[in-house]
Design a protein around this motif. Structure first.
Motif, PDB file in Angstrom:
ATOM      1  N   ASN A   1       0.828  -1.206   0.000  1.00 20.50           N
ATOM      2  CA  ASN A   1       0.000   0.000   0.000  1.00 20.50           C
ATOM      3  C   ASN A   1       0.864   1.259   0.000  1.00 20.50           C
ATOM      4  N   ILE A   2       1.939   1.236   0.761  1.00 18.80           N
ATOM      5  CA  ILE A   2       2.858   2.376   0.792  1.00 18.80           C
ATOM      6  C   ILE A   2       3.457   2.580  -0.596  1.00 18.80           C
ATOM      7  N   GLU A   3       3.931   1.511  -1.194  1.00 23.15           N
ATOM      8  CA  GLU A   3       4.556   1.611  -2.513  1.00 23.15           C
ATOM      9  C   GLU A   3       3.573   2.138  -3.558  1.00 23.15           C
ATOM     10  N   GLU A   4       2.346   1.651  -3.521  1.00 23.81           N
ATOM     11  CA  GLU A   4       1.338   2.114  -4.475  1.00 23.81           C
ATOM     12  C   GLU A   4       1.019   3.590  -4.272  1.00 23.81           C
ATOM     13  N   SER A   5       0.920   3.995  -3.018  1.00 21.09           N
ATOM     14  CA  SER A   5       0.601   5.403  -2.769  1.00 21.09           C
ATOM     15  C   SER A   5       1.769   6.307  -3.139  1.00 21.09           C
TER      16      SER A   5
END
Length: 78
Positions: free
Chosen positions: A28-32
């Motif tokens: 989720n961090i990487e996508e955001s």
């Protein structure tokens, strides 16, 4: 009076569940982070703040993984 059936505390797969949660949060961090270039300044700040909270959650989950693994090694049984 209604009695609720007590479910035994099954911690046998907590380490694996927590590891999955950590991995999902990292994703989720990487996508955001990828979305930052498309976001306006206010949205970028929100993303950064949310990712900070996500990183704090990851740290807490990793501490819990350590505790659960230690309990497992010490013979925790239901």
């Amino acid at each position: 009076m209604t009695h609720q059936k007590h479910h035994p505390d099954d911690r046998s797969d907590n380490v694996e569940k927590l590891q999955d949660m950590v991995q999902n949060t990292i994703e989720n961090i990487e996508e955001s982070e990828e979305q930052l270039s498309f976001a306006n300044q206010a949205e970028q700040e929100q993303i950064r703040e949310k990712n900070q909270r996500r990183n704090e959650s990851i740290e807490a989950m990793r501490n819990e993984i350590h505790d659960e693994a230690e309990d497992r090694e010490n013979g925790y049984h239901q």
